[in-house]
Design a protein around this motif. Sequence first.
Motif, PDB file in Angstrom:
ATOM      1  N   THR A  10       0.827  -1.217   0.000  1.00 36.52           N
ATOM      2  CA  THR A  10       0.000   0.000   0.000  1.00 36.52           C
ATOM      3  C   THR A  10       0.857   1.262   0.000  1.00 36.52           C
ATOM      4  O   THR A  10       0.502   2.254  -0.643  1.00 36.52           O
ATOM      5  CB  THR A  10      -0.937   0.004   1.216  1.00 36.52           C
ATOM      6  N   LYS A  11       1.984   1.219   0.695  1.00 36.46           N
ATOM      7  CA  LYS A  11       2.878   2.382   0.682  1.00 36.46           C
ATOM      8  C   LYS A  11       3.422   2.620  -0.713  1.00 36.46           C
ATOM      9  O   LYS A  11       3.468   3.756  -1.198  1.00 36.46           O
ATOM     10  CB  LYS A  11       4.032   2.163   1.660  1.00 36.46           C
ATOM     11  N   SER A  49       0.594   3.698  -3.092  1.00 36.28           N
ATOM     12  CA  SER A  49       0.102   5.025  -2.699  1.00 36.28           C
ATOM     13  C   SER A  49       1.017   6.118  -3.228  1.00 36.28           C
ATOM     14  O   SER A  49       0.548   7.167  -3.709  1.00 36.28           O
ATOM     15  CB  SER A  49      -0.001   5.121  -1.177  1.00 36.28           C
ATOM     16  N   GLU A  53      -7.002  -0.415   7.998  1.00 30.18           N
ATOM     17  CA  GLU A  53      -6.447   0.939   7.937  1.00 30.18           C
ATOM     18  C   GLU A  53      -5.759   1.186   6.602  1.00 30.18           C
ATOM     19  O   GLU A  53      -5.846   2.285   6.042  1.00 30.18           O
ATOM     20  CB  GLU A  53      -5.473   1.135   9.092  1.00 30.18           C
ATOM     21  N   CYS A  54      -5.078   0.163   6.086  1.00 32.21           N
ATOM     22  CA  CYS A  54      -4.470   0.291   4.754  1.00 32.21           C
ATOM     23  C   CYS A  54      -5.550   0.473   3.685  1.00 32.21           C
ATOM     24  O   CYS A  54      -5.388   1.281   2.761  1.00 32.21           O
ATOM     25  CB  CYS A  54      -3.622  -0.932   4.453  1.00 32.21           C
ATOM     26  N   ARG A  97      -6.690   3.958   3.747  1.00 30.72           N
ATOM     27  CA  ARG A  97      -5.732   4.860   3.110  1.00 30.72           C
ATOM     28  C   ARG A  97      -5.910   4.847   1.594  1.00 30.72           C
ATOM     29  O   ARG A  97      -5.939   5.901   0.949  1.00 30.72           O
ATOM     30  CB  ARG A  97      -4.310   4.443   3.480  1.00 30.72           C
ATOM     31  N   SER A 137      -9.355   6.449   0.632  1.00 31.07           N
ATOM     32  CA  SER A 137      -9.356   7.914   0.744  1.00 31.07           C
ATOM     33  C   SER A 137      -8.725   8.556  -0.480  1.00 31.07           C
ATOM     34  O   SER A 137      -9.204   9.597  -0.967  1.00 31.07           O
ATOM     35  CB  SER A 137      -8.619   8.339   2.017  1.00 31.07           C
ATOM     36  N   ARG A 162     -10.654   5.047  10.476  1.00 29.79           N
ATOM     37  CA  ARG A 162      -9.547   5.627   9.722  1.00 29.79           C
ATOM     38  C   ARG A 162     -10.056   6.538   8.612  1.00 29.79           C
ATOM     39  O   ARG A 162      -9.472   7.604   8.352  1.00 29.79           O
ATOM     40  CB  ARG A 162      -8.699   4.486   9.134  1.00 29.79           C
ATOM     41  N   LEU A 214      -9.296  10.593   7.643  1.00 34.97           N
ATOM     42  CA  LEU A 214      -8.728  10.998   6.362  1.00 34.97           C
ATOM     43  C   LEU A 214      -9.705  11.771   5.484  1.00 34.97           C
ATOM     44  O   LEU A 214      -9.300  12.703   4.785  1.00 34.97           O
ATOM     45  CB  LEU A 214      -8.243   9.757   5.595  1.00 34.97           C
TER      46      LEU A 214
END
Length: 1191
Positions: free
Chosen positions: A536-537, A540, A602-603, A606, A609, A662, A666
């Motif tokens: 996800t990082k 993203s 939560e991922c 993210r 969002s 979460r 966001l």
Amino acid sequence: MEELNTLEELAINVYESRSQQIRNKSEETLIEFINSRDSISKILQFLDNTNCAHLQLYLSTQLRKIIIEKYAVFSDQDLVVIKLVAINFLTKKSKGVTNYVKVSFQRLLAIVIKLSWEPENSQQVINVLTDVFFSNQDQALYLMGLKTFGILVEQFSQQITSAESLLQHRQRTISFRGQILLDIFKLGIMSLELIATNFLLDQNESLNQQQSTSGIEETLQLGTNALDLLSKCLSFDFLGSPYYLTQTTSDKFILQLPSCWANTIQSKDLLPLFFLMYLKVSKFRVKILQVLFFLSSIRTSIYTDEQLKMESLGNLISGTLEILLKYQDPNNNNENENDNNNQDNLNLLQKYINENQEFDEKNEDYDQSIIHGLARIIYKIKLNYQMKSLTQTEQFLPWIEEIANLTFSCFEMKMLHNAENYLLEFWGKLSASLRYVRNQDVAKTLKRVVHGVLVKWINFVLETISKEDVKTSNTFNNSSSNYNYNVNDNYEDNFDQDSFDLIFGSHSKPLSEESRFMITLEATTELGLCNYCETTKFVSELFKNAFESYKKLMSTKAGHPKCGKTAAILSILVTLFGSFVGSKDRKLIHMPDKDSLTEAAECDARLASLIFNLLEWNDSFILQSQHDGYEILETSFLLFLDMFRRAYVSPNSNSRNAIYQRLYQLTNIKNNIHLLKIFINKIINNLQIWSNSELILQRTLSLFDKLTQPYCAGTQLLYVEKIDNLFINHTEFKFPFIEKYSENRSYRTKFYHTITTLLFLDKDQKLIEQNFSVFVKPFEKIGEKILLLEQYSSSSSSSSSLSLSLSSTTNDKHQNYSKNDLKLILGLIKDLLGVVSATNSDRSYTLLFDWLYPDFFELFNEIILSFSNHSKIIIQILKLLSEISYNRYQRIAFESWSPNGVYLVKVLIKIVDAFSSKLAQTITNNVNNNFLNQLKDNNTIFKFLKLLLQILVRTISGNYAPIGAFQVYSDNTLHNAIDSIITVMISLPQSTILNRLNLYETFMSLIEILSKELIEYLIERNSKQFVLLIQLITQGFAITQNQFICDRCCMTIDSIVEFYFKMSNNKYLRNEKKIRLTQILNSHFENNPNLLKDIFNSVFNIVLFESKSENWAISKLFLSLILIEKEQFLQIKQSQINKLDNEEDKIKLEQIFDELVDGIENNLDRVNKSKFRNNLEKFVYDTKKFDLNEK
């Protein structure tokens, strides 16, 4: 001899003459010879004497067909003679004959062996073939034997439908698949070992090139035949499943070998032999990979010891690793080459291959075939073996690294889509199994490699779109920064759609053809979930860069090709996000503990969002700038929303879920209601903006429909503010697509179906009635406008009666209407069709009916009168009436004191009566050849008929009003409607009706209902019409592809015959009505004395010669006919007995016929019918032993 010469000339003409007339005449003469009584003995004689390849091919092919069709007439001695003739040709006369003639004789031999197969003599038959082909040290016979055994194995694996039952096929297959098939498999292995001994491992002197060319050819042919034989042995139908043979061509089956194969499969030399052959002889590589694929598919339970299983798995992994290393570095050779003589032989063999084969290792097609075969084997190894076993092998990690390199090579080649999919599925299944790895170092390495493959794959996708060089590290690293892809650099001026198609296959476009796309997406998702936080990082960061670039480009250069490329990149990332977020069930596998699932939620928040921000910005920009936007990006938005809906939108979702907590941080989304606002805003915006894109309209309406389902979030949608506004403002002024697709699409029907479904979800009945009254206001205004148009048209027209024409031209009365007026009428009908189809309960249907009756039904009648020549309007209004009459989910359930049911039936029957009467009048008044030829090409009339029949069927069987009330009150409306529709059907050519099975099926549904409940409607007509009706019904007996139609035809005739049988028997009580019907029926049969006999003959032929004889409907009808036509039964019995020449067979057949009616009483009770069915099954089985269809 003269006859033989004549047949040879005719056979040559059949295959070589350029004149079609000569070919046809020659074939007719040959067929006359084949059909003569002593043809079989002459065929065998001519096959044994002729040297003409054309005649050999023709006679062997025809003899094979005769054996299949009339196997029962052949004695054991005949079959022995045929086997000897085939073997004699293959062993003594096949030299120099073309291959297809040999194959014809081999197939003939295989069929005879299978059909005459007896388990107790099976080994003797195989021994004879082995002695014939393999005991003379003749290389040509050896090759012929391998080919013959291959065809024999193939024949045993397939049922000869017309010559053997499924039970017989399975008995022969089970007897063959054990030791016999294993011996044949060993023969193929022995042949490969022979090649390995002579060419690869031989210690003798090297071969001389001039003297060994023919030997090399035979050796290569030997290897080819042996590998083909092994593939056929391993693809044999071991399970006896009708789907097994098709599954063996797929990649998810497991090979279920018998236990007697265990020792051979567990041999330590088996797999090394194939890998040695692969590395040494390039010509065999593709076929060897096919065999290795089957060997890697064998069930692991066949191994008697865990150590043996691990050795076999180790051989597979080490062998494929060696192949992978060979592929990466073709010049690398790790084998010992001390034996110069052996190397000379090998070089000579390889030189011959390179000079004579169609392609070599440098050929692109050859290279792709090798990679494809390797990818299949790798995928199958992971599918068949557990992760624990794989990690215990010594070379597992190097194997994984080389597979990763192969995967990267596939990405770079950009043409190996199948291999690429196999490898991605391999990595997906590998990542799904990582939690079973106990060794932490191995698990860490695997996660690193899997993440690297994912990053490489995503970079490949983006590189394909942008056509830039992707800067990535050659070594895998847990940090995603090494794979960061910058989308802000230079772009090509033009976006290449073809390069975008390369992502998921050249023949399947992403986001439009979902079947192939979803397979690849699922595998990519598994890779991403392996290390979800890192994934996800990484994605993203890619998304943020692309989003910023997209905003800048759209703000300054909207419509520039660079914007299209950025939109394509964003669409891929949005699709990946949707796949990650929507895979909630898969996360339970990768993240079994609660903390990991919370972190995953939560991922997801993210990623969601980011998408919601892009979605909001994009819609806002399009609305403000009037820019068209990009369809591919919009479709990816819809896919993401659908995935998110599956995972998180449900009635049980609440603000305490981790994802909402979460998301609130966001994007300020608190709960399901706030989230649904985003969904509805997007749906409404799409329906308003994208009226020119059918793809987006389809997916938007589909998403809207899914949201309204009760198990999703239907009731929660009622709390969204825009929904209330949607009940009020839902016309074409707010949604342009409604008017745009009013004529040729069903979008507006689906749109109103969804809105109406949503309206009826409310639990407050008063609120439903209030919303419904507001919702239908626009329809009422349109109805009033149409009535004004009708009044104007009536005043301008001399007649308002129903008028039908076969021509597609519009009626003169249509000149009083503008094109917009016609669109208005057609649109209203489609809208109402959507509204009616959404009523699934008695509450909603009653509310709708109270609104429709009587005003709208009068409007429907006026439209039918005025637009009887306008096919589109008539078809749509008939569809609407059919939907209104359909008692789906028992939704039509009026109160017992309510007359609504009678009103509904009355209105529907009146419309059907008016329309069908006019149809009958039009057709009966114009019965001539020109009319019938015109009718064949006019599908509109048949659509009318089908819909009218459908309305009648649904009305009569709906059970929402007593149909008998029409007779009680002397109302002939129903009788006239049925009489008119039947008159139309029997007036049409039967071939024309039978060519339209949908129409015929609906007609038979009506006739079957009438035969059970209202039989007088079938009997009370003149004898000519009655005979035509019976003939039309009996035509359905021959429709083999639709069992529903055949059953309906049988049950209808059975009802009539059973009624006649019971009424003719004095012990049954008969009232005046039944007496009158019996008299009419008697008069029909007296005027047509052959009618019942013809039906009896048709049914008897079905019972005796077709596969439907065990059907319950057939057996009931056959019993009724036997009890009525006893003399006819005896005549047919005697005629069938007279067909036989053998006196013993005549006595047996007579006994079989007597057993058919043994114990059968003169009644049609259920017990009697059941007993007759048992007798009939035995009768059918016993009569198949005789050739009764010969004459």
